[in-house]
Design a protein around this motif. Structure first.
Motif, short mmCIF file in Angstrom:
data_model
loop_
_atom_site.label_atom_id
_atom_site.label_comp_id
_atom_site.label_asym_id
_atom_site.label_seq_id
_atom_site.Cartn_x
_atom_site.Cartn_y
_atom_site.Cartn_z
N MET A 1 -1.11 45.37 12.70
CA MET A 1 -3.13 46.12 13.17
C MET A 1 -3.03 47.71 13.42
N VAL A 2 -4.35 48.52 13.23
CA VAL A 2 -3.63 49.38 12.95
C VAL A 2 -5.44 49.75 13.81
N PRO B 1 2.40 60.57 5.81
CA PRO B 1 3.25 59.09 5.22
C PRO B 1 3.21 57.81 5.57
N GLY B 2 2.56 56.79 5.03
CA GLY B 2 2.41 55.36 6.15
C GLY B 2 1.16 54.80 6.56
N ALA C 1 -4.12 49.18 4.07
CA ALA C 1 -4.92 48.96 3.37
C ALA C 1 -4.48 47.42 3.82
N SER C 2 -2.93 47.41 4.49
CA SER C 2 -2.27 46.10 5.25
C SER C 2 -2.48 45.20 6.14
N ALA C 3 -3.24 46.25 7.16
CA ALA C 3 -3.45 45.99 8.01
C ALA C 3 -4.23 45.09 7.79
N LYS D 1 -6.57 35.55 13.12
CA LYS D 1 -6.29 35.85 14.62
C LYS D 1 -5.06 34.80 14.04
N SER D 2 -4.94 34.67 12.89
CA SER D 2 -2.95 33.90 12.80
C SER D 2 -2.35 34.75 13.83
N GLY D 3 -2.31 36.23 13.94
CA GLY D 3 -1.36 36.65 14.63
C GLY D 3 -0.65 37.69 13.67
N ALA D 4 -1.01 36.95 12.46
CA ALA D 4 -0.24 37.74 10.84
C ALA D 4 -0.64 39.05 11.13
N HIS D 5 0.30 40.54 11.77
CA HIS D 5 -0.32 41.53 10.73
C HIS D 5 0.15 42.92 10.39
#
Ligand code: FO1
Length: 313
Positions: free
Chosen positions: A1-2, A176-177, A183-185, A309-313
């Motif tokens: 999460m960002v 960096p990052g 892109a992945s959050a 909302k699965s918690g995978a961030h």
């Protein structure tokens, strides 16, 4: 999460987000266009406000600086007629001394920020939006272009403004990052910070606006405007002066390309239809944060709007 963050408003929401969601799974990407050099020291107000707040060490009366601060260095400086309109507390000075020393050694601002955040025991990652120097410049009616802190603190943002630009933003590269994290959050949150002088410079760093827009469906913004006014700072006046409607609808129009959802305060519930007409899903909730409890409640609302909302961030 960002979370895209400015200063005080963002720090308050982040204090709730770290309760509502594992901090180790979070990154705050923070505005650095307020940064200034004073007495030869590099001051990063928004980075420090986020770190001090999450460390539970911020001055609760101002929302910036450290609690229990003393001002002996400022008092001593006054004797010399030095610059004292921008108040640097004795303990806060250590942060600027450390940052400036490390920059002099060639360390990047992102590395130094990670060191400072770790020293304060933070679990969430904090990154400046860029390691490069960017600087908000404010064009005033009476004095022409002045620096951001000259406008914000010295003139108490009580002067008429005709333009804002972010010097250096054309050459800046995301730290960096940052682009990879966007892109992945699973979700991206735009904190209730000033959309023009806090979130604006973050989005202006080349690559950031496109990276956020590419994830528009995953982006939830929180309006910093409540009932037509900013809770803190000059967001309302700046929006009006720069030709934006000063309301949650104006905020929606500023964010329509980068955010799919806007959380607005209950006081603005009657404007929800107009926010939706601007192209955003509108969520109405209490957004005024007067402590960690209300910040956590708002954070839970924000998280419930995020697509995953699965918690995978
Ligand atoms: N804000 C003020 O209104 N007056 C100050 O003297 C002042 C000093 C200061 C020192 C360190 C710091 O990290 C922040 C400080 N701020 C001060 C806040 C800062 O100018 C603004 O809150 C941000 O730049 C806007 O986000």
């Amino acid at each position: 999460m960002v979370t895209l963050a400015g200063g005080v408003g963002a720090a308050k929401l982040l204090a709730g987000l770290v309760v509502a969601h594992p901090p180790g799974d979070q990154l705050a990407v923070v505005n650095t266009a307020d940064d200034t050099v004073l007495h030869g020291l590099h001051v990063s107000p928004d980075l420090d406000t986020v770190v001090y707040t999450l460390a539970g060490a911020v001055n609760p009366d101002t929302g910036w600086g450290l609690t229990g601060e003393t001002w002996q260095a400022m008092d001593a400086l006054e004797r010399y007629g030095g610059i004292t309109w921008f108040r640097l507390g004795d303990r806060d000075l250590a942060t600027h001394l450390y940052r400036t020393h490390r920059l002099g050694q060639g360390a990047e601002l992102a590395t130094i920020t990670a060191e400072i955040a770790a020293a304060w025991g933070l679990e969430l990652a904090v990154l400046p939006v860029t390691n490069d120097r960017i600087e908000t410049r404010v064009t005033t009616v009476d004095e022409g272009e002045i620096g951001f802190q000259d406008y914000f603190v010295r003139r108490r943002h009580d002067v008429a403004v005709t333009d804002i630009r972010v010097d250096g933003s054309d050459r800046a590269r995301p730290a960096p990052g940052v682009t990879e994290a966007l892109a992945s959050a699973a979700s991206i949150i735009i904190a209730p910070s000033n959309p023009i002088v806090s979130i604006g410079p973050v989005l202006e760093v080349p690559g950031i606006r496109d990276a956020v827009a590419a994830r528009r469906d995953a982006v939830v913004a929180v309006s910093p405007i409540v009932d037509g006014a900013a809770l803190k700072g000059p967001a309302d006046r700046l929006m009006r002066e720069l030709g934006h409607e000063c309301s949650v609808v104006g905020v929606a129009r500023l964010y329509r390309d980068v955010a799919a959802t806007l959380v607005i305060d209950e006081a603005d519930a009657h404007l929800a239809d107009q926010v939706e007409a601007a192209g955003l899903t509108c969520i109405v909730a209490p957004t005024v944060m007067d402590g960690v409890e209300s910040a956590t409640a708002l954070a839970r609302v924000v998280l419930s709007c995020a697509p995953d909302k699965s918690g995978a961030h």
